[in-house]
Design a protein around this motif. Sequence first.
Motif, short mmCIF file in Angstrom:
data_model
loop_
_atom_site.label_atom_id
_atom_site.label_comp_id
_atom_site.label_asym_id
_atom_site.label_seq_id
_atom_site.Cartn_x
_atom_site.Cartn_y
_atom_site.Cartn_z
N GLY A 107 0.01 -4.26 -11.31
CA GLY A 107 0.60 -2.99 -10.92
C GLY A 107 1.57 -3.16 -9.77
N THR A 108 2.33 -2.12 -9.51
CA THR A 108 3.30 -2.15 -8.42
C THR A 108 2.89 -1.15 -7.34
OG1 THR A 108 5.12 -2.82 -9.85
CG2 THR A 108 5.70 -1.77 -7.77
N TYR A 109 2.72 -1.65 -6.13
CA TYR A 109 2.27 -0.83 -5.00
C TYR A 109 3.47 -0.33 -4.22
CZ TYR A 109 -2.49 -2.46 -5.86
OH TYR A 109 -3.71 -2.70 -6.43
N MET A 110 3.40 0.96 -3.86
CA MET A 110 4.49 1.56 -3.12
C MET A 110 3.93 2.62 -2.17
SD MET A 110 7.76 3.76 -4.59
CE MET A 110 8.20 2.52 -5.77
N PRO A 111 4.22 2.49 -0.87
CA PRO A 111 3.79 3.53 0.08
C PRO A 111 4.41 4.87 -0.30
CG PRO A 111 4.47 1.55 1.24
CD PRO A 111 4.90 1.38 -0.19
N SER A 112 3.77 5.97 0.08
CA SER A 112 4.26 7.29 -0.30
C SER A 112 5.68 7.55 0.20
CB SER A 112 3.31 8.37 0.23
OG SER A 112 3.14 8.26 1.63
N ARG A 113 6.02 7.07 1.39
CA ARG A 113 7.36 7.28 1.92
C ARG A 113 8.39 6.55 1.08
NH1 ARG A 113 9.97 4.70 7.14
NH2 ARG A 113 11.95 5.80 7.20
#
Length: 273
Positions: A107-113
């Motif tokens: 999967g690809t992780y991305m902070p909400s900002r």
Amino acid sequence: MRLNFFFDVDGTLLPFGKGLPESALEAILDAKSRGHRIFVSTGRSPSEMDKALSPIPFDGGVYSAGCLVIAEGKILEERSYSRKQVEEVLTYLKEMGQLAMVQTSNGTYMPSRAYDFFKESLIKSNGISIKIPGLIVSDSIPEDLDVKKILVLSPSGRVDEVRRDLGDRYNIVGNTVGLKQSDMAEICLKGVDKGSGIKTILSYYGEERKSSVGVGDGANDIEMIEYAGLGIAMGNADECLKVKADWISSDVEQDGLRNAIKHAEEVYSAKMV
């Protein structure tokens, strides 16, 4: 002559924000029925592959811009960031005030900002919103991830500084989703790209380089277009790719895939006469 076709995904198989054109699927299935092999060649990881592509009987693929190479269900090559490299890049981006997307094998992780900036920039740039399968929006990223690629998102438009500071140790590739090149880029491992992935697959089958046809539309397709025996750019491709291509097809939604396959078969038929 049996050809080995390598197709990019976004902008090549899939128009941005849309599904697989019927003409593209028909053209690929016809090519497959004539004995050609069909591979995907993408910056996406397997977990990010769109369900719209499931009708295509791929023989394998080059994923994560070359970090994962698969043929006939077998992993032929796999490369990952070391823990030291992950820490180096993420620490650097944080100190620079930049945002990061971390692509892993699951999967690809991305902070909400970062997600908010990415989504808003897509809509502003081309009026669409791309859904990324396998996207995990989280402000905390596990430390034990198998990282394939890190993408930088720069709200301040400072990607050129990332190129300057990390370009000697990483391959910094322009984004292919329509954002300004100053706002987003891919930070890839050195020596790993779509071209190297194609080489691995051809070696597995014992095929010559001239049997390969690369079809793409963006900056991360340059190595593929240059390495393939025949490099084709879509009509909707970036200019940086068109100048490298052996031939330019029509747009993806204007029978671009069908025309690309037809041209490749004509070129190789002429060579055999």
